[in-house]
Design a protein around this motif. Sequence first.
Motif, short mmCIF file in Angstrom:
data_model
loop_
_atom_site.label_atom_id
_atom_site.label_comp_id
_atom_site.label_asym_id
_atom_site.label_seq_id
_atom_site.Cartn_x
_atom_site.Cartn_y
_atom_site.Cartn_z
N VAL A 40 0.82 -1.22 0.00
CA VAL A 40 0.00 0.00 0.00
C VAL A 40 0.85 1.27 0.00
O VAL A 40 0.36 2.36 -0.21
CB VAL A 40 -1.00 0.03 1.18
CG1 VAL A 40 -2.13 -0.94 0.93
CG2 VAL A 40 -0.30 -0.24 2.49
N PHE A 41 2.13 1.11 0.25
CA PHE A 41 3.03 2.27 0.15
C PHE A 41 4.43 1.77 -0.14
O PHE A 41 5.00 0.99 0.61
CB PHE A 41 3.04 3.07 1.45
CG PHE A 41 3.66 4.43 1.29
CD1 PHE A 41 2.87 5.56 1.25
CD2 PHE A 41 5.04 4.56 1.12
CE1 PHE A 41 3.44 6.81 1.07
CE2 PHE A 41 5.61 5.81 0.92
CZ PHE A 41 4.82 6.93 0.90
N ILE B 68 10.31 14.83 1.93
CA ILE B 68 8.89 14.57 1.64
C ILE B 68 8.50 15.20 0.30
O ILE B 68 7.86 14.58 -0.53
CB ILE B 68 8.00 15.11 2.78
CG1 ILE B 68 8.29 14.35 4.08
CG2 ILE B 68 6.52 15.01 2.39
CD1 ILE B 68 7.43 14.77 5.26
N ARG C 148 9.66 13.26 -2.57
CA ARG C 148 8.85 12.08 -2.82
C ARG C 148 7.57 12.45 -3.57
O ARG C 148 7.19 11.78 -4.54
CB ARG C 148 8.49 11.40 -1.50
CG ARG C 148 7.51 10.26 -1.64
CD ARG C 148 7.34 9.47 -0.38
NE ARG C 148 6.70 10.21 0.72
CZ ARG C 148 5.40 10.47 0.81
NH1 ARG C 148 4.59 10.07 -0.15
NH2 ARG C 148 4.94 11.13 1.84
N VAL D 124 0.03 14.46 8.17
CA VAL D 124 -0.34 13.54 7.10
C VAL D 124 -1.34 14.18 6.14
O VAL D 124 -1.20 14.11 4.92
CB VAL D 124 -0.94 12.25 7.70
CG1 VAL D 124 -1.40 11.31 6.60
CG2 VAL D 124 0.11 11.55 8.57
N VAL E 62 0.29 16.68 3.92
CA VAL E 62 1.16 16.07 2.91
C VAL E 62 0.31 15.50 1.77
O VAL E 62 0.65 15.64 0.59
CB VAL E 62 2.06 14.98 3.54
CG1 VAL E 62 2.81 14.22 2.46
CG2 VAL E 62 3.03 15.61 4.52
N VAL E 63 -0.80 14.93 2.12
CA VAL E 63 -1.68 14.39 1.09
C VAL E 63 -2.20 15.52 0.20
O VAL E 63 -2.25 15.41 -1.03
CB VAL E 63 -2.84 13.58 1.74
CG1 VAL E 63 -3.88 13.19 0.70
CG2 VAL E 63 -2.27 12.34 2.43
N THR F 110 -0.27 3.76 6.74
CA THR F 110 0.73 4.48 5.94
C THR F 110 1.14 5.84 6.49
O THR F 110 1.95 6.55 5.88
CB THR F 110 0.33 4.67 4.44
OG1 THR F 110 -0.65 5.68 4.34
CG2 THR F 110 -0.13 3.37 3.82
N ALA G 214 4.84 6.22 6.66
CA ALA G 214 5.49 6.31 5.35
C ALA G 214 5.28 7.68 4.72
O ALA G 214 6.18 8.25 4.10
CB ALA G 214 4.97 5.21 4.43
N VAL G 215 4.08 8.20 4.90
CA VAL G 215 3.77 9.51 4.33
C VAL G 215 4.65 10.59 4.93
O VAL G 215 5.06 11.53 4.27
CB VAL G 215 2.27 9.84 4.53
CG1 VAL G 215 1.99 11.31 4.23
CG2 VAL G 215 1.40 8.95 3.67
N CYS H 115 7.63 10.09 6.43
CA CYS H 115 9.07 9.81 6.44
C CYS H 115 9.77 10.58 5.32
O CYS H 115 9.48 10.38 4.15
CB CYS H 115 9.33 8.31 6.26
SG CYS H 115 11.10 7.96 6.05
#
Lengths: 253, 253, 75, 75, 179, 179, 354, 354
Positions: free
Chosen positions: B4-5, B26, B29, B182, B185-186, D51, D54-55, D57
Motif C-alpha cells: 500500500v506504500f 517529503i 517524494r 499527514v 502532505v496528502v 501508511t 510512510a507519508v 518519512c
Amino acid sequence: MKVVFERTKGLTNEETHYCPGCTHGIVHRLVGETLEELGVLENTVGVASVGCSVLSYHYFNCDMTQAAHGRAPAVATGLKRVLPQDRIVFTYQGDGDLASIGMGEVVHAAARGENITVIFVNNAIYGMTGGQMAPTTLIGQRTATSPQGRDIQSHGLPIRVSEMLATIDGASYIERVSTHNVKQVVRAKKAIKNAFKNQQEKKGFSMVEVLSSCPTNWGLTPEESLQWIEEQMVPYYPLGILKNSSVITEDIR
Amino acid sequence: MKVVFERTKGLTNEETHYCPGCTHGIVHRLVGETLEELGVLENTVGVASVGCSVLSYHYFNCDMTQAAHGRAPAVATGLKRVLPQDRIVFTYQGDGDLASIGMGEVVHAAARGENITVIFVNNAIYGMTGGQMAPTTLIGQRTATSPQGRDIQSHGLPIRVSEMLATIDGASYIERVSTHNVKQVVRAKKAIKNAFKNQQEKKGFSMVEVLSSCPTNWGLTPEESLQWIEEQMVPYYPLGILKNSSVITEDIR
Amino acid sequence: MKVVFNENYCKGCSLCIAFCPQEIISLAKRINNKGYRPAEVKDQNKCTSCTACAVMCPDNVITVYRPIKKRSSVS
Amino acid sequence: MKVVFNENYCKGCSLCIAFCPQEIISLAKRINNKGYRPAEVKDQNKCTSCTACAVMCPDNVITVYRPIKKRSSVS
Amino acid sequence: MKEEIIIAGFGGQGVMSMGQFLTYAGLKEGKEVTWFPSYGPEQRGGTANVSVVISDQPVDSPVIDEPTAFLALNKPSFNKFYSHVKESGNIFINSDLITNYAKRNDVVIHEITATQIAQHIGNERIAGMVLLGAFIEKTGILSKESLYSALKDVLGESKKHLIPMNKKAILEGIHVMQD
Amino acid sequence: MKEEIIIAGFGGQGVMSMGQFLTYAGLKEGKEVTWFPSYGPEQRGGTANVSVVISDQPVDSPVIDEPTAFLALNKPSFNKFYSHVKESGNIFINSDLITNYAKRNDVVIHEITATQIAQHIGNERIAGMVLLGAFIEKTGILSKESLYSALKDVLGESKKHLIPMNKKAILEGIHVMQD
Amino acid sequence: MGKVLMKGNEVIGESAIQAGCKYFFGYPITPQSELVAYMAQRLPEVEGLFLQAESEVAAINMVYGASSAGVRVMTSSSSPGFSLKQEGISFLASAELPAVIVNIARGGPGLGNIQPSQSDYFQATKGGGHGDYNTPVLAPSSLQEIVELTDEAFRIADEYRTPVILLGDGMLGQMMEPVDFEVTKDNKEFQKDWATTGTVGDGPPKTITSLDLDDVRLEERNKQLQIKYKKIKATETKVECYLMDDAEVAVVAYGTVSRIVRSAIKRARDNGIKVGLIRPISLWPFPVEKIAYYSNKVKSIITVEMNAGQMVEDVRLAVEGKVPVTFYGRTGGVIPSINEVHEQILSMVNEVAK
Amino acid sequence: MGKVLMKGNEVIGESAIQAGCKYFFGYPITPQSELVAYMAQRLPEVEGLFLQAESEVAAINMVYGASSAGVRVMTSSSSPGFSLKQEGISFLASAELPAVIVNIARGGPGLGNIQPSQSDYFQATKGGGHGDYNTPVLAPSSLQEIVELTDEAFRIADEYRTPVILLGDGMLGQMMEPVDFEVTKDNKEFQKDWATTGTVGDGPPKTITSLDLDDVRLEERNKQLQIKYKKIKATETKVECYLMDDAEVAVVAYGTVSRIVRSAIKRARDNGIKVGLIRPISLWPFPVEKIAYYSNKVKSIITVEMNAGQMVEDVRLAVEGKVPVTFYGRTGGVIPSINEVHEQILSMVNEVAK
Ligand SMILES: Cc1ncc(C[n+]2csc(CCOP(=O)(O)OP(=O)(O)O)c2C)c(N)n1
Ligand SMILES: Cc1ncc(C[n+]2csc(CCOP(=O)(O)OP(=O)(O)O)c2C)c(N)n1
Ligand code: SF4
Ligand code: SF4
Ligand code: SF4
Ligand code: SF4
Ligand code: SF4
Ligand code: SF4
Ligand SMILES: [Mg+2]
Ligand SMILES: [Mg+2]
C-alpha cells in the motif's frame, strides 16, 4: 499681472534632450515642483536610472546619483540607509528599468518597506534603446522586438506593476496616474506630492506609476500619443490609488 | 499482502544528504510520485536550484539540469522553449533562491505565462548556507543574519510570494500547501499533481509553495519543526489555492 | 502678455496648442535655436490665463500671468 | 511484516514515531551505516497499515503492506 | 577610383538614407562600399553624419579622416568637417542654410540652393538629394541609373511613392552641375 | 616545540570544538596557534576534521601534511589520515569505535576506550575530550590548566554547565596515559 | 542570394541563422540592439524562437537552459550587459555547454557611452567570470568575416562543448558593407547525447551541472577543461598577417581597428616604410607563435587598440622582451584616425632608427 | 584587548569596523558567510547598519548608493557572487566611488564547490567587468595581516576614490589564528565634498555618474583614471620577500598558499637549497619591479597558485624571458601540500642544474 504659472526651481535651466512632446518632461516638472513646494530641494538626493531619463541628473535641481540599469532602488536603499534622517531619496525609473531588469530590486525595496519614493514612468516601451518591447507593452503593440505585435503566447500579458506591488506589505503608498490631459496631470502632481510626503512621514515605500508617452517609438504625434494613453493604456492600467497605508502599524500577524 | 506504500520510481535509490527530519525529502517524494503517476518521467527535465536541494539531480529519476542561484526559472524557460511540446519542465527552488536573488526570474516566468511547474520550498530560512534570513523569514525569527530576530523596521515584513504572483495574469495555478502532518502532505501531493497536469494541459505557469521544515537551522527537533510550521508559518502563510485559471482564455482586455 | 514662451526651450510639439481652450496658440514660421518652430500666441487678449498650455508643456516653455483684478470689479 | 524499514536510509528523525497512531514505532539501539539509530516496529501485529509513517518519512525508508482480506470476511 | 564621402546634417534631413543610396548604388555597380553612421547621442535632436566609401578596391577603414567629398546640410555639420576635407576634394553645400564661412582655396566648393530647389519640387526635405545628384555628376563615381535603382532598395514598398520626387531632385542636382 | 595535530571524526563528535580547546589553550600559554577546519560538504552528516598547529615559532602552513599527532574518533576518519602521520608521531584512537587495522611500527599508537570512559562519566559525546587529555599528557605541549581554562572560552555562558563533565573527561584521558 | 547590404548587427543575426541557430535570448542595449530586433523579425520566419529576456542575467541563463537541451543558441549584449553575464558564462564553461555569446562593445567603464570600444578585451580573454576557464573569442574585422566567424563560433562551441564569444564593437555593429552569405560553411553534425531532453528511449537520466562538492573530483573536471583548452590552442588559433614578409615594424591590431591600421600601413608603405600588420582573429587562443616568430624578425612592434592597453599584454607575453613593444590607444569610444596611427608608425620607426 | 582568536571571516568584519566602516551590504555565500553573520551581529552594536541584500547585484548597488553618500562601506561575497558584482564594480570604478569589496574565493568555475581557491585572480586583477579600469587588490596571508590590509583597503579606497578588492580564499576565511586589533592604523580624515548628501548649505547640486555620451569627454575621464592608476602603481605596491638575499630559486606565491610555500621553503633550506619567496601582497598593482629585480639574480622562478596558472602571467610579464618561469598549481579547491611544493622546488633545482 500676477504669475500663475512659472518654471519651478526644482528643475535646473538645462534644456532637456527629450523628443518633442515626450511627457517625461511633464513628470520632471511635477517632481521638481513637489520638491520645491515641500521645501526639500536641499535635502534631497535623486537617483537617475538608465532609460531616456538617464540624464535627469542634469535637470533635477538637487543632488543626484546615476544608477546602473534597474538598480536604482538598491542605490536609493544604500543612500537612504546611511544619510541623515531628514534626507529625501527618490528614484526616477522607466518601465524597462523598473519592471524588467529591475524587478527584483523594486519588489525587495517595497518588501523592506524602504522609506523611499519611486517615480515609475510607464510608457509601455523601451524609449532609450529605440523602441523594444517592455514588460508593460500592450498586447498587439508593435515594437522593435515584437514586430508582429506583442502576443500572449510568447510574451504573456503586460505586468501591472502597481497592482502587484500593492500586495506587498512594505509598500505603503501606491498610485497610478497619467499625463494625458490637464486633469490627469494635476492628479499626477497630487499623487507625487503624497508619495514624497509619505516619505517625510516615514511611512515606508511609496511609488507613483505615471502613464507617459513615447511619440517617437510609438510612431504617433505628441497629441495622438496622449490619446493612445487614454484609449489604450488606461483601460489596461486603471488609474487610482492602489494602496495607502502605513506599514509600521498594519498587517502584522 | 498487498503493497500500500512503496518507494516511488520517480526517485533514484540514492540516499539524500538532507538532515534528519528535513521535509525536503517529503517534497521530493511527492514530486517523484507525481511524475511516476502521470507517466512523464521519461519526458521530464527538472531544474535543480542552489540551496539544500542543489544535489536534487541525484535524487529525481529524470533528466536534470542544475541552475545558477535564483535562475532556475530562466533555465527552465530556455529548456521549455526549445524542447519538443510533450516535454515537462519543472524547477525545484528554495525560498532564498526563488524569493530573494531569483525574484526577477520567477515574476517574469509567471508574467510570460511560461508553461512550467515551479516547486517552491519555503522553509523561512537559507538552509544550505547555515541559516541566514530569507525574504520569508518570520518577524521575530532569529537567524544568522537577524540575530536579534527579524524586525520590521530594517527588513520589512516577509514576502508572501504566492499572493504576489497570483496577481500576475500569466500565473495559471498557484497553491500553498504544507508538510506538517499527514493530511497536509496528502494535500500537497494533490497540489503538486495539479501543477504538473496544468503544464500538460498547456495552461501556463504553475507554482506550488510548500511550507517545509529546517530542523537544523531552526534549532528544533524534526517534530517540533512541524509544529512550528503549523503554529508560526501557517498563520502568516495561509494554505490553499490562490489562483486557478487558464491564462490563454482569461483576463485579456 | 499673459502667456510668455521661453522660445528656445520650445520643441514645437504642439501639445499647448491642443490643450488651449481658447485655441489661440500656433506654431511660428520662424525656426528657433534647436531647429524647431516655436509656439506663440498672437492674440494675448483672448487668453484666460487658464494655464492649460503650461500644464501640458513638457518643456517648461510657458509662463502664465493673470491681470490683477481691479478693486472696482469686486462688487 | 506490514511495515518494512529500509534501515540504511533511516536517519532516526523520529517523525514516523510521532505520526504512528498505534504508537508502535521506536528507534532501535543499534547504529546503521550512516551512524543513526534506525526506526523499527517491534509489534507488527498492531500495525493497521495506515501508511501515516510512510507519508511522513522524509527519507522514503518505509514500505507498507496490507494483508489481503480473506473472502470469508466479506460477509 | 575611390571616393570617401561624408554627409552631415540635422537628424531629420535624411543624412543616413543619402548614405545608403550611395552605398546601394555602389554595390549595384560592383564596387566595394562601406557605410558607417554616427550613431551617438547626436541622433536624437542634434546632428548626424555618415561616412561612405566607394572604391574599386576592397575598403580598409570605413572611418574617414580626410574625405574626398563632403555633403553639408547645415551649418554645425559644415563646421565640423569643413577643414578636414582632402586637398582638391569636393564640398557640396546647401547654400540656403550655410552661409558666411571662410573660403578654402585648396578644395572645390559647390554652393547649391538645395532647399529652394527642393521646395520647388514640392518638399524641402529632399534638399539632400539635390546635393547627391550634384555629387555623382561632378565626381562621376556612380551613374544616375544606379542611384535611381538604389532608391527602390532603400525606400522599399512602403515609401515607393516618394521615388519620382527623389529622382527629380537628383536630376536637378545633376543639372546644376551641368550648368 | 611544535605540534601539528589533526583531529577527525563524525560531524556530531565535537571535533571542531576539540580543536578550539587546544587553540585557545595554546594562545593562553603565549604560543603561536592556528586552527583550520574542514568546512566542506562532509560537515553535514559525513566526517569532519580540523588541523591545529601549536608552536613556539610563528606558524607558516595551517594545513598539515604530516601531523605529529592524530586524534581519531571514527573509522573512516582514521583511515583517511592514518598513513600520513609523521614518523614517531602520536596517534590517539578511540578503540571502542576503531578496530581491525594494520599496525604501523614507526608511530606511537595509543588505543583508548574513550567511549566507555565517556559513558562512565555520563555522556558518550565527550569521548573526544578523553583523547584530548591523553594528548596533552603524552606530548606535554599544553598544561591541563590551560585546557581547563579554554573550556570557558569555547563553551561560553550558555554551555557553562558542561565544563565539569569535560574536565572530568580530560582528567580521565590524562590518567589513562599515566597508567 | 548574392551580395547584400546589411548592418553588422544584422549580419551577425543572419549568419547565426545560416549556421543553424534558431534560438536567441537577448536583451536590448545600444549598440547591439539591431541584432535583437533582427532576430525578433527573422527567427519566427525560420520556425525558430526569439525571446526577449527580462535581463542579461536571465538571458544567459535561458541560453544555459536551451543549450542543456542540445540546440544551437545565441545571446548578445554590449559591455555593461556583458558584465552581468559573467556568472552565467562561468557556469556554461564549467558545465561544458556550447553557446555563442556576442559582445558589441562600447565605451566604458561603467555606463560609459555607446561609441565603439575594445576595452572589454581582458574580460573576454582572461575570463571575466570566476574560476579557471577560457572561452574562445573571435573578433571579426569586416561584415563578410562575421559570416565566416559566426559559423566557426558555432562549430567550435559544439565541437568542444564550450561557450564562444564573438567580440565586436559599435563600429562593426553599426556599419554596412556588402556581404555574401553563400560561402562554404561547416556542415558537421554534432551528436549531443549529453543533452537533457528527457530520457525517452535513451537510457538512464542525464545531468548537467557545474557543481562538484568533492575537491578531487572538481580538480578532475578542471584538468579536463585545461586539456580541452590546450587542444583549442593547438588547433583553433586564427591570425592574419598582412605585408609582414619584409616588415621591419609590425603593428598588432584586431577587429575594426585593424582596418584603420591597414589604411595607415598603406600610407606608411607609400612613404617607403616597411611595416606590416599582424591581426589576431582569435583573441583567445592568442596567436602567440606567430607573434613570437615575427618578434625575431622585426625591429619593433606597435599594438593599437581602442582601449588603454590590454591586448598589448598578450603581445608582450609572446614577445618576451625580444623587441620593444609600444602601445597606442584611444579610449572612451574615440576611434583613432588613420593619420594618428600613421604618425605612430612613423615615430616608432624614428625611435628605432636612433 | 590583546590577542583574540577568531575566524578569518570575522577578523575581516572586525577590522572593517575598526577602520571606521559602519555599513555593510551583503548576501550569504559559503565560505564567507561568517563575515555576513558577524556584521549582522556587530554593526548594530556600533550604531552602524547591516543589511542583507536580496542578491549580490543589489548588494553592490547598495554599496554604490552608500558610497555616493560619502560613508565607508563594504560588501563581500565568494566567487559566483563576485561575478555578479562585475557590472557594479565597473560602475564604482568609473564613478570613482570608494568601497571595499571582499572575495573569499572558492573552487570554480561555475557553482564549483566551497573549498579554497585562487582561481579568481584574473577576474580581480585584470578587471572582470567591462571597460578600462583597475581595482587595487590586496591579498592577506594571515589573520593578523587582514587587520592591517583591511585598514589599508579603506585608506586606499578613500584616498584614490576607487573600489578596492580584498582577496582571500576559503582557507583564510575559515581558519582561526590569534589577532591583535590594537595595531597602528591610518587615521587620515577624508573630505568627501563630492558626496551626494543633499546640498544643504554646500552649494550647487552634485552629481555622481559613470555616463558620458560625449566620446571626447569620456576619453578625458579615462585619461584621469589612467593617471590615477599610474599613481597607485607608483605608491601602493606591496610585496614581501623572504630569504631572497641569497636565493637561487624564487617561488612566487600569494595569500594562504604562500604559507604552505614558506613551510616548503624551510624544508628545502634544511636540505641546503637556496630558495626564497616573493609574496605579492598587492596583486594589483603587481610588484613588477621587485620581480624584475630578482629575475636578474635568480636562476629560475616557480609560481605556485591554487589555480590553473593565472598570476604566473604577471610574473612572466615582469621577468620578460630573463629566466625560466614555471608553474605549479592545484585546482578545484585542492590545497597543495607542503611536500608537493617542496618537490616542485627540488625538481626545479635539478632542472636548472642540468
Ligand atoms: C545592463 C544594461 N542593460 C541594457 C542597457 C540598455 N538600455 C538602456 S535604456 C534601456 C531601456 C530603457 O527603457 P525604460 O526603462 O522603459 O525607459 P524609457 O527610455 O522608456 O524612458 C536599456 C535596455 C543598459 N544600459 N544596461
Ligand atoms: C550567486 C550565489 N549567491 C549565493 C550563493 C550561496 N547560496 C547557496 S544556497 C543559498 C541559499 C539557499 O537558501 P534556500 O533557497 O532557501 O534553500 P534551502 O537551503 O533553504 O533549501 C545561498 C545564498 C550561491 N551559491 N550563488
Ligand atoms: S524616445 Fe520616447 S521616451 Fe525617449 S525621449 Fe523620445 S519620446 Fe520620450
Ligand atoms: S539545513 Fe535545513 S533545509 Fe537544509 S537539509 Fe538541513 S534541515 Fe533541510
Ligand atoms: S493660459 Fe489658457 S488660454 Fe491662455 S494660452 Fe494658455 S491655454 Fe490658452
Ligand atoms: S507644448 Fe511647450 S514645447 Fe510643445 S509646442 Fe507648446 S510651448 Fe513648445
Ligand atoms: S502503517 Fe500506520 S500503524 Fe503501521 S507503523 Fe505505520 S503509522 Fe503505524
Ligand atoms: S521517519 Fe523515516 S527517517 Fe525518520 S526515523 Fe522514521 S523511518 Fe527513519
Ligand atoms: Mg519605457
Ligand atoms: Mg530556504
